[in-house]
Design an enzyme around this catalytic site. Structure first.
Site, PDB file in Angstrom:
ATOM      1  N   GLU A 202      58.047  54.861  98.592  1.00 37.78           N
ATOM      2  CA  GLU A 202      57.355  55.154  99.842  1.00 37.78           C
ATOM      3  C   GLU A 202      56.912  54.433 101.259  1.00 37.78           C
ATOM      4  OE1 GLU A 202      53.218  55.202  97.860  1.00 37.78           O
ATOM      5  OE2 GLU A 202      53.493  56.989  96.693  1.00 37.78           O
ATOM      6  N   GLU A 285      55.834  62.079  92.380  1.00 37.66           N
ATOM      7  CA  GLU A 285      55.381  61.183  91.892  1.00 37.66           C
ATOM      8  C   GLU A 285      53.768  61.620  92.761  1.00 37.66           C
ATOM      9  OE1 GLU A 285      54.441  56.785  92.636  1.00 37.66           O
ATOM     10  OE2 GLU A 285      52.176  56.757  92.952  1.00 37.66           O
TER      11      GLU A 285
END
Length: 810
Positions: A202, A285
């Site tokens: 991320e 995810e």
């Protein structure tokens, strides 16, 4: 906020509709399967969907459903569970035909830095010193492989050790690639093949870095390992579309939370650029949902990732909530395992909505696009996907009706070489709180001329399959119990991993090593010598590790400590709620420096520090020698001792209970030994019990001492009806105990006032997150529906950490 009436309303509706179905000629199912789908020739349901299951039709390859261990510390306590409970939990996660039957295990590549609810240790704390046994992820992966040799392994970094790129903080460096190649080598030592490797979780992407990563993998003999980019958002697909070299380096486009974050996951789109790449698209995810309350969202996403966005893998964060309950995401995952000393655990509903796919389709199967979509053409009715096996005979259709409000029918026509034999129907009633309604084999249906019709009830996940071999594990958990005091750890007894039993690192890396300072044996050392490349952004990021039971109140924490260099160590006590991503901690700290300076400090969930007492010893403690440090907490009195001498004390009433811990206020490599916890005099407090909902208190209706008096929520007013005494695990008012009516254990059982009798239904265990857990049921004292209405009678309910379950003891 949970909608408390919905499950009961739907169950009642299901029973009524079952009766109507019987009148119309449908065979009634057993009571436990009352709302199961029934083979039907006629139906009055408004919505009807025709599904042609044609084995000759195209669809993308299914890459599997998995989950993430890491990001961070969410699996930490699993390895410390006793047998047989540890193996039971592992079976529920990984054993085919038993529980979640996970097909992909994504591992955090540790970086000695906090990555959500803890820090995962690096294999290389200092440059060139690689230790392939660090941490517990290798152990977990080995256990997963032992149960399912076909499980795929995926590695991803959240942070990295501080020596990378000469301490510049630059993750996108050659040093990081070299570090990842060392991690790949460690995986090989553990007989693990890594199927997928990502970049930086991320944190965007660097195209050249990914190209160099691909080249390094090939050069190191890992050409079969596929590169995933960028574990972030869809912008990576836009960049790949205009950069051929970048596109060639990336094998799989992995994005996070394509259905949105912490929502209901009703819509899960990708982008046109992503689909045009011709690469597999993954929800690499997703989740971050409570193990029970989040099951509907997970059920939607597993199907809708493909229906909406052509994503062929769903990976849940996290794999299991094997972490302490005072941490922010303490109930997310397949199941909850937060009491390794008692062996207590809870298999979550998310396990079973996941099993509705993983037990019926394997990676390498193919979706059938024409047999996948929305019931009645609307996502308000639910979704369905069909997958066919590599033998082009077996198939499974997974259907979810999370948003439906009425029964509906689905008529299946099977063709294109697929089996027209009997299909087996499995179902999970997601609206039910009864685990007997989860993952149930409801019926077998024999098609007529390749066709059959099912009636689908609202709030279910169904799987219709020609396969066999599915099952629901039968292992059960022992009861929860507190970790008793006294407790000690000399660090001499080897733990399963390099972390000592029950200790969970929040930053840095605390590892057992040979003692320094001339001491024989094994000690605990903070190993990260420089600030890591961080993933979180907390304002205070010093290393510390916590352990134990959040219900502890009065006790003394003691440890021997060795200052390897000029530094400050700390003992932590009454460790309570942690802020999200370690952005604060309710706790007391005794800090002691090699100079002899000491202080008793309290911190809060925003990392504000308040010094309660401080001073300096008559002589410096120095480096290279051992000293014994103690912090004693007795009611509101906090006392500091160094080498057996009391150096100061303070008075504070902020925190009444919590865990213990050890820390270093900077990235220094200090050591600890002979950790011990000794109980003080049992706590005895008197005053109001305040709710996590502002301005509300626990109240005895009418200040009565009559058995059966309602215990309710009321505006805090300082009156006598709100004066409670906390002692020996019981809350009393006017000599009567807070009591779960009828020794009930079910959700919604009310509490009242009753003669104290020592029963488990009158015993409450405070947790570090502020909840009060009934010793009998394991459920929490709860204000129904977050109501703030005066006079609302309190109850017990599944613990979820919400403000309506948080209580500050007097």
């Amino acid at each position: 906020m949970r909608r408390r009436l919905l499950p009961s309303v739907l169950r009642a509706l299901g029973a009524t509709l079952l009766l109507l179905g019987t009148i119309n000629g449908l065979a009634a199912a057993p009571t436990a399967q009352a709302a199961a789908p029934q083979a039907s020739t006629t139906s009055k349901a408004e919505v009807s969907t025709a599904i042609t299951v044609d084995g000759s039709k195209p669809g993308l390859a299914f890459d599997g459903v998995g989950a993430i261990s890491g990001g961070g510390g969410n699996s930490r306590l699993l390895v410390d569970y006793p047998e047989p409970e540890r193996s039971q939990l592992l079976d529920y996660l990984f054993k085919p035909g038993y529980g979640a039957s996970l097909q992909v295990l994504k591992l955090e590549i540790g970086g000695d830095t906090n990555s959500t609810d803890g820090a995962e240790p690096s294999i290389e704390h200092t440059k060139g010193a690689v230790d392939c046994n660090n941490g517990y992820e290798w152990w977990l992966a080995e256990q997963a492989k032992a149960r399912n040799p076909n499980i795929k392994i995926y590695g991803l970094a959240w942070g990295a050790p501080g020596w990378i790129d000469n301490g510049s903080g630059n993750f996108w460096s050659q040093d990081t690639i070299t570090y990842l190649m060392a991690w790949m080598g460690c995986a090989a030592q553990h007989h693990l093949s890594v199927d997928y490797l990502g970049g930086w979780n991320e944190r965007g992407f660097n195209a050249t870095w990914y190209e160099n990563l691909k080249s390094a993998l090939v050069a190191a003999g890992h050409s079969t390992t596929k590169v995933v980019a960028a574990d972030s958002d869809w912008s990576v697909a836009d960049a790949m579309a205009t950069d051929p070299a970048f596109k060639n380096a990336v094998d799989i486009v992995g994005v996070h939370y394509p259905c949105g974050y912490l929502g209901s996951f009703t819509s899960c789109p990708s982008t046109a650029n992503a689909q045009a790449l011709g690469k597999p698209l993954w929800a690499s995810e997703n989740g971050s949902e409570d193990t029970n309350q989040g099951a509907p969202a997970v059920a939607r996403a597993i199907n809708r990732d493909y229906v909406d966005g052509r994503m062929t893998s769903y990976i849940n964060w996290p794999v299991i909530a094997a972490l302490y309950p005072n941490l922010y995401f303490s109930t997310d995952g397949m199941s909850i395992a937060d009491q390794p000393w008692s062996g207590n655990y809870s298999i979550g509903k998310t396990t079973w909505v996941t099993a509705q796919t993983t037990q019926f389709a394997q990676p390498g199967w193919h979706y059938i696009d024409s047999a996948s979509g929305y019931l009645g053409g609307s996502n308000a009715n639910g979704s369905y996907v069909t997958l066919k096996s590599t033998n082009n005979s077996d198939y499974s259709t997974v259907i979810e009706t999370m948003d439906a409000t009425a029964p509906q029918t689905a008529t299946f026509s099977v063709t294109g070489g697929l089996s027209t034999g009997a299909v087996h129907v499995w179902a999970t009633n997601v609206d039910s709180a009864n685990s007997a309604d989860w993952f149930v084999h409801t019926q077998d249906v024999t098609p007529t001329n390749g066709s059959y019709t099912l009636t689908l009830q609202p709030g279910y996940v169904y799987t219709v399959t020609t396969t066999t071999g599915q099952g629901k594990g039968t292992a059960t958990s022992p009861s929860a119990a507190p970790l008793g005091l006294p407790y000690s750890d000399t660090f001499e007894k080897p733990a399963t991993t390099t972390s000592p039993k029950y200790f969970s690192d929040m930053n840095g890396a605390f590892q057992t090593v040979p003692c320094g300072g001339g001491r024989a044996g094994t000690c605990l050392r903070q190993m990260a010598a420089t600030t890591p490349i961080r993933w979180t952004n907390e304002p205070y990021d010093a290393p510390y590790t916590i352990m134990g039971d959040g219900s502890w109140t009065n006790y003394t924490v003691t440890a021997d400590t060795l200052f390897e260099q000029s530094s400050t160590i700390e003992l932590l006590g009454r460790v309570n709620q942690q802020g999200r991503n370690n952005n604060g901690l309710n706790a007391y700290h005794l800090r002691v420096s090699d100079t002899g300076a000491w202080s008793i400090v309290k911190s809060d969930t925003s990392w504000n520090f308040t010094t309660l007492a401080s001073g300096t010893t008559t002589a410096a403690l120095g480096t290279g020698s051992w000293h014994t440090v103690s912090l004693s907490m007795q009611n509101t009195t906090l006392t500091a001792s160094i080498d057996g001498v009391t150096v100061g004390s303070a008075t504070d009433a902020s925190f009444t209970n919590g865990q213990a811990g050890l820390g270093v206020t900077g990235y220094q490599t200090d050591q600890f030994d002979n950790f011990s916890l000794t109980p003080g005099t049992p706590a005895n407090y008197t005053g109001p019990v305040t709710s996590g909902l502002t301005g509300k208190c626990v109240d005895d209706n009418g200040d009565s001492d009559v058995d059966g008096t309602v215990v309710q929520l009321w505006d805090c007013n300082g009156g006598p009806s709100q004066v409670w005494t906390w002692a020996n695990g019981m809350l009393t008012h006017d000599g009567k105990c807070l009591d779960v009516i009828g020794q009930g254990t079910g959700n919604g059982t009310l509490v009242d006032l009753w003669d104290c009798n020592g029963g488990a239904n009158q015993q409450w265990t405070p947790q570090a997150n502020g909840t009060l857990v009934s010793a009998q049921s394991g459920r929490c004292l709860d204000d129904p529906g977050f109501t703030t209405t005066n006079g609302t009678q309190l109850e017990i309910w599944d613990c979820n950490g919400g403000a309506n379950q948080q209580w500050k003891l007097p």
